[in-house]
Write a protein that holds these residues in place. Structure first.
Motif, mmCIF file in Angstrom:
data_model
loop_
_atom_site.group_PDB
_atom_site.id
_atom_site.type_symbol
_atom_site.label_atom_id
_atom_site.label_comp_id
_atom_site.label_asym_id
_atom_site.label_seq_id
_atom_site.Cartn_x
_atom_site.Cartn_y
_atom_site.Cartn_z
ATOM 1 N N LEU A 105 0.828 -1.209 0.000
ATOM 2 C CA LEU A 105 0.000 0.000 0.000
ATOM 3 C C LEU A 105 0.863 1.260 0.000
ATOM 4 C CD1 LEU A 105 -2.792 -1.041 2.537
ATOM 5 C CD2 LEU A 105 -3.008 -0.826 0.060
ATOM 6 N N LEU A 106 1.942 1.250 0.779
ATOM 7 C CA LEU A 106 2.822 2.414 0.826
ATOM 8 C C LEU A 106 3.537 2.617 -0.508
ATOM 9 C CD1 LEU A 106 4.383 1.993 4.391
ATOM 10 C CD2 LEU A 106 2.581 3.564 3.682
ATOM 11 N N ARG A 107 3.952 1.520 -1.146
ATOM 12 C CA ARG A 107 4.608 1.636 -2.448
ATOM 13 C C ARG A 107 3.658 2.119 -3.517
ATOM 14 N NH1 ARG A 107 7.217 -3.529 -4.519
ATOM 15 N NH2 ARG A 107 7.496 -2.090 -6.268
ATOM 16 N N ALA A 108 2.361 1.836 -3.327
ATOM 17 C CA ALA A 108 1.380 2.244 -4.331
ATOM 18 C C ALA A 108 0.969 3.703 -4.197
ATOM 19 C CB ALA A 108 0.139 1.351 -4.237
ATOM 20 N N LEU A 109 1.335 4.348 -3.091
ATOM 21 C CA LEU A 109 0.890 5.722 -2.859
ATOM 22 C C LEU A 109 1.298 6.699 -3.965
ATOM 23 C CD1 LEU A 109 1.317 6.207 1.003
ATOM 24 C CD2 LEU A 109 -0.796 5.960 -0.316
ATOM 25 N N PRO A 110 2.545 6.654 -4.476
ATOM 26 C CA PRO A 110 2.886 7.607 -5.557
ATOM 27 C C PRO A 110 1.985 7.465 -6.781
ATOM 28 C CG PRO A 110 4.878 6.647 -4.635
ATOM 29 C CD PRO A 110 3.729 5.879 -4.049
ATOM 30 N N GLN A 111 1.665 6.222 -7.170
ATOM 31 C CA GLN A 111 0.784 6.023 -8.310
ATOM 32 C C GLN A 111 -0.653 6.401 -7.970
ATOM 33 O OE1 GLN A 111 1.476 2.196 -10.379
ATOM 34 N NE2 GLN A 111 3.164 1.873 -8.944
ATOM 35 N N LEU A 112 -1.060 6.079 -6.742
ATOM 36 C CA LEU A 112 -2.416 6.419 -6.337
ATOM 37 C C LEU A 112 -2.620 7.925 -6.249
ATOM 38 C CD1 LEU A 112 -3.073 3.797 -3.497
ATOM 39 C CD2 LEU A 112 -3.998 3.792 -5.815
ATOM 40 N N GLY A 113 -1.535 8.663 -5.980
ATOM 41 C CA GLY A 113 -1.657 10.115 -5.846
ATOM 42 C C GLY A 113 -2.217 10.765 -7.091
ATOM 43 N N TYR A 114 -1.772 10.328 -8.264
ATOM 44 C CA TYR A 114 -2.262 10.918 -9.515
ATOM 45 C C TYR A 114 -3.723 10.542 -9.763
ATOM 46 C CZ TYR A 114 2.622 11.966 -10.444
ATOM 47 O OH TYR A 114 3.899 12.458 -10.360
ATOM 48 N N VAL A 115 -4.076 9.306 -9.419
ATOM 49 C CA VAL A 115 -5.471 8.888 -9.577
ATOM 50 C C VAL A 115 -6.372 9.693 -8.648
ATOM 51 C CG1 VAL A 115 -7.075 6.956 -9.376
ATOM 52 C CG2 VAL A 115 -4.792 6.578 -10.303
ATOM 53 N N LEU A 116 -5.933 9.865 -7.400
ATOM 54 C CA LEU A 116 -6.733 10.639 -6.447
ATOM 55 C C LEU A 116 -6.823 12.100 -6.847
ATOM 56 C CD1 LEU A 116 -5.465 9.102 -3.082
ATOM 57 C CD2 LEU A 116 -7.575 8.600 -4.306
ATOM 58 N N LEU A 117 -5.745 12.644 -7.432
ATOM 59 C CA LEU A 117 -5.782 14.020 -7.900
ATOM 60 C C LEU A 117 -6.815 14.180 -9.017
ATOM 61 C CD1 LEU A 117 -4.697 16.906 -7.953
ATOM 62 C CD2 LEU A 117 -2.867 16.118 -9.497
ATOM 63 N N LEU A 118 -6.814 13.232 -9.943
ATOM 64 C CA LEU A 118 -7.790 13.289 -11.029
ATOM 65 C C LEU A 118 -9.207 13.126 -10.485
ATOM 66 C CD1 LEU A 118 -8.328 13.523 -14.037
ATOM 67 C CD2 LEU A 118 -7.955 11.043 -14.239
ATOM 68 N N MET A 119 -9.377 12.250 -9.487
ATOM 69 C CA MET A 119 -10.691 12.076 -8.877
ATOM 70 C C MET A 119 -11.146 13.359 -8.190
ATOM 71 S SD MET A 119 -11.942 9.280 -6.029
ATOM 72 C CE MET A 119 -11.592 7.903 -7.108
ATOM 73 N N PHE A 120 -10.210 14.063 -7.524
ATOM 74 C CA PHE A 120 -10.565 15.325 -6.872
ATOM 75 C C PHE A 120 -11.000 16.362 -7.893
ATOM 76 C CE2 PHE A 120 -9.251 19.602 -5.573
ATOM 77 C CZ PHE A 120 -10.024 19.763 -4.428
ATOM 78 N N ILE A 121 -10.324 16.389 -9.039
ATOM 79 C CA ILE A 121 -10.712 17.337 -10.098
ATOM 80 C C ILE A 121 -12.129 17.060 -10.559
ATOM 81 C CG2 ILE A 121 -10.219 18.069 -12.465
ATOM 82 C CD1 ILE A 121 -7.256 17.570 -11.863
#
Length: 270
Positions: free
Chosen positions: A131-147
């Motif tokens: 889960l911690l290793r996936a955070l950098p990749q998840l960050g972009y997905v979450l940013l797009l979701m926030f938009i």
């Protein structure tokens, strides 16, 4: 008993499956103890629970000392984040702060002892590391979701503010309403209310649900699963490398024994 024998003994205890199961069972008892203290318990039983709590903390302290002694390079013991976390939790739990102003902090620290389950069980550590290793990749997905959230919240406030200011009064409230829609918490009531004034507003809700619940959340799950598979593959490779090293060491030992036997036979002939 010298230091080397003590370290070897500590390593055998640390790597023993029974010892690991014992520590896990103590962590479970600690979690149950935390839950029991949230109820109204008679004073004699509460005293017994406090004694049990101190005993569990002492067991945790002994377990950490065993792991520390078993470590070959003592200086690197606290370089491991889990070792540092376990030590801090146990040391703070030993402090007599029940009747002080920091009693609440002490209780909170004891609650975090349940997290020691992650540091003890390798499979849980693997999952958390993934889960911690996936955070950098998840960050972009979450940013797009926030938009997407922000755009839909702005649209919702513009179109539906006059219908129900409680749900669509401003953009922050609209985002909370959209979170309710995404989690399917009586979202149809929200939709039918706006459809009474805007019959085509169902398009707004269905497209939002498709983008967030079906698309983005599946992307998040896919990223976590891929990282988890990579973590398992890495562990398998390390295990295979370790097994190969052991096999080579055994082969080398057997060759040395054969050489010694041949040399002994040659000496006997001479």
């Amino acid at each position: 008993m010298d230091i080397q024998k003590l370290q070897t003994l500590s390593q055998s205890v640390r790597d023993n499956r029974t010892f690991e199961l014992f520590v896990v069972s103590i962590i479970i008892v600690s979690a149950l103890l935390i839950g029991a203290k949230t109820y109204s318990i008679p004073e004699p039983w509460m005293m017994l629970l406090n004694v049990l709590d101190v005993s569990i903390t002492v067991i945790f302290l002994v377990e950490i000392l065993i792991r520390f002694v078993a470590t070959a390079d003592k200086k690197r013991f606290f370089h491991n984040g889990w070792n540092l976390f376990d030590t801090i939790v146990v040391v703070v739990s030993l402090m007599p702060i029940e009747n002080s102003e920091t009693a609440v902090i002490g209780r909170l620290i004891r609650i975090f002892r349940v997290l020691r389950m992650v540091s003890v069980i390798p499979e849980l550590r693997t999952l958390l590391n993934s889960l911690l290793r996936a955070l950098p990749q998840l960050g972009y997905v979450l940013l797009l979701m926030f938009i997407i959230y922000y755009i839909y919240a702005a649209i919702g406030t513009t179109l539906f503010e006059n219908i129900n200011p409680t749900l669509w009064g401003d953009i922050s409230i609209s985002m909370l309403t959209l979170f309710r829609v995404m989690t399917f918490e009586d979202w149809t009531d929200v939709m039918y209310e706006t459809m009474a004034h805007h019959p085509l507003s169902w398009i707004y809700y269905l497209t939002f649900i498709f983008l967030t619940t079906f698309a983005f959340l599946n992307m998040v799950i896919g990223i976590v699963v891929n990282v988890l598979e990579d973590e398992h593959a890495k562990e398998r490779a390390e295990q295979e490398a370790a097994d190969g090293k052991v096999s080579l060491d055994q082969l080398a030992a057997e060759i040395r024994e054969l050489k010694q036997m041949l040399q002994a036979q040659q000496n006997n002939r001479n």
